[in-house]
Design a protein around this motif. Structure first.
Motif, PDB file in Angstrom:
ATOM      1  N   SER A   1       0.706  -1.307  -0.070  1.00 11.77           N
ATOM      2  CA  SER A   1      -0.046  -0.090   0.093  1.00 11.77           C
ATOM      3  C   SER A   1       0.833   1.345   0.086  1.00 11.77           C
ATOM      4  N   SER A   2       1.890   1.323  -0.581  1.00 12.16           N
ATOM      5  CA  SER A   2       2.884   2.289  -0.515  1.00 12.16           C
ATOM      6  C   SER A   2       3.705   3.055   0.713  1.00 12.16           C
ATOM      7  N   GLY A   3       4.079   3.824   0.685  1.00 12.58           N
ATOM      8  CA  GLY A   3       4.622   4.580   1.988  1.00 12.58           C
ATOM      9  C   GLY A   3       4.059   5.882   2.518  1.00 12.58           C
ATOM     10  N   LEU A   4       2.781   5.994   2.072  1.00  7.37           N
ATOM     11  CA  LEU A   4       2.202   7.004   2.495  1.00  7.37           C
ATOM     12  C   LEU A   4       0.967   6.613   3.515  1.00  7.37           C
ATOM     13  N   LEU A   5       0.778   7.318   4.851  1.00  5.00           N
ATOM     14  CA  LEU A   5      -0.248   7.028   5.708  1.00  5.00           C
ATOM     15  C   LEU A   5      -0.510   8.230   6.556  1.00  5.00           C
ATOM     16  N   SER A   6      -1.566   8.155   7.148  1.00  2.00           N
ATOM     17  CA  SER A   6      -1.734   9.441   7.959  1.00  2.00           C
ATOM     18  C   SER A   6      -2.589   8.905   9.355  1.00  2.00           C
ATOM     19  N   PHE A   7      -2.352   9.658  10.456  1.00  7.15           N
ATOM     20  CA  PHE A   7      -3.148   9.311  11.722  1.00  7.15           C
ATOM     21  C   PHE A   7      -3.670  10.543  12.332  1.00  7.15           C
TER      22      PHE A   7
ATOM     23  N   ARG B   1       0.393  13.516   8.513  1.00  4.29           N
ATOM     24  CA  ARG B   1       0.636  12.800   7.494  1.00  4.29           C
ATOM     25  C   ARG B   1       2.050  12.192   7.537  1.00  4.29           C
ATOM     26  N   LEU B   2       2.339  11.065   7.066  1.00  5.27           N
ATOM     27  CA  LEU B   2       3.789  10.441   7.283  1.00  5.27           C
ATOM     28  C   LEU B   2       4.009  10.150   5.844  1.00  5.27           C
ATOM     29  N   SER B   3       5.253  10.359   5.380  1.00  4.24           N
ATOM     30  CA  SER B   3       5.709   9.704   3.973  1.00  4.24           C
ATOM     31  C   SER B   3       6.997   8.864   4.546  1.00  4.24           C
ATOM     32  N   ILE B   4       6.566   7.356   4.564  1.00  4.30           N
ATOM     33  CA  ILE B   4       7.690   6.570   5.098  1.00  4.30           C
ATOM     34  C   ILE B   4       8.744   6.414   4.176  1.00  4.30           C
TER      35      ILE B   4
END
Length: 287
Positions: free
Chosen positions: A202-208, A266-269
């Motif tokens: 699911s790629s490297g982008l996530l948010s919390f 937002r995090l770009s891991i």
């Protein structure tokens, strides 16, 4: 979407994986609606990249990417990519929604784009729009993109692996209200990710989300390993608080309506060790 279509509708434009709400589109459902009404579908596949998602295989007409993100992997160059499916000329030929492709272009001596045996959507973008606007990628930037593409498949697998580990950590943290990452089985987008993304990666982008605007800013400012910038897709990990940066012009109500509440981070891991990223977030939560 279907209820919004009228005789002026030219295209349905969407993202395979949205930024920063991190939702996965039901591509087949959207393309079915578009075909029913004779409308183009254009999808932004920047976050998933062709390594994880290939929208043309699911009926999309045109795919676009911001090459400044994962394609280069370093945030060093500005550019874009546009790819159209085979047979698009047959879809547009005689379609009353697209007179600019079916009628003579006097600036090219009466050229009719649907009569040219070439990819007509990208052809017109190059001959007409780029000619008039001048937004042409430089040779050096093109060279940088080529270097990035050579390692794209390796990087996307590692971005996805790292992001999955970080998302699982965040999901278990008591200060986190919600984690948006399609690789989590608890996420409402999990089924679409499994359907449309390579091996569910699911790629490297996530948010919390955390409890408030102030707490989100405090966490962001307390990180040490994450870079505080608004780009995504770099080899280095990036942290962003949209409500105070990219979306700061919106009211609280508007933020919620577009899926970016004030406590969202937002995090770009990137490609660092996932254990180091987790340690940095853990200390930031306690700061």
């Amino acid at each position: 979407i279907e209820a919004l279509i009228d005789d002026k509708t030219k295209a349905i434009f969407f993202e395979t994986l949205t930024n920063p709400s991190i939702d996965v589109a039901d591509i087949a459902a959207i393309t079915a609606i578009a075909k029913k009404h004779g409308i183009l579908t254009i999808v932004d596949n920047t976050v998933a990249t062709p390594v994880l998602c290939r929208p043309l295989e699911h009926g999309v007409d045109v795919v676009v990417h911001s090459a400044s993100k994962y394609t280069t992997g370093q945030g060093l160059a500005i550019g874009g990519i546009m790819v159209e499916r085979h047979g698009l000329v047959d879809f547009i030929k005689g379609n009353a929604r697209y007179p600019q492709f079916n009628e003579a272009d006097e600036s090219y001596h009466g050229l009719v784009y649907v009569d040219v045996p070439l990819p007509l959507f990208t052809l017109r973008a190059r001959l007409s729009l780029l000619r008039d606007l001048g937004a042409v990628v430089s040779p050096f930037n093109s060279w940088l993109f080529i270097q990035g593409i050579e390692t794209l498949s390796l990087r996307m697998r590692e971005h996805s692996r790292n992001a999955q580990i970080v998302a699982e950590f965040l999901e278990s943290h008591p200060m986190v209200k919600k984690v948006n990452y399609p690789g989590l089985k608890s996420n409402s987008n999990y089924a679409n990710a499994q359907r449309y993304f390579e091996n569910g990666m699911s790629s490297g982008l996530l948010s919390f989300e955390v409890e408030s605007f102030e707490k989100a800013k405090q966490i962001v400012d307390a990180t040490k390993l994450f870079s505080l910038v608004v780009n995504i897709g770099d080899s280095k990990s990036i942290i962003t608080h949209p409500a105070s940066t990219t979306h700061q012009q919106l009211s609280n109500e508007e933020l919620v309506a577009c899926g970016v509440p004030s406590g969202l981070i937002r995090l770009s891991i990137g490609l660092e060790a996932s254990s180091d990223l987790i340690d940095d977030l853990a200390q930031a939560f306690g700061a």
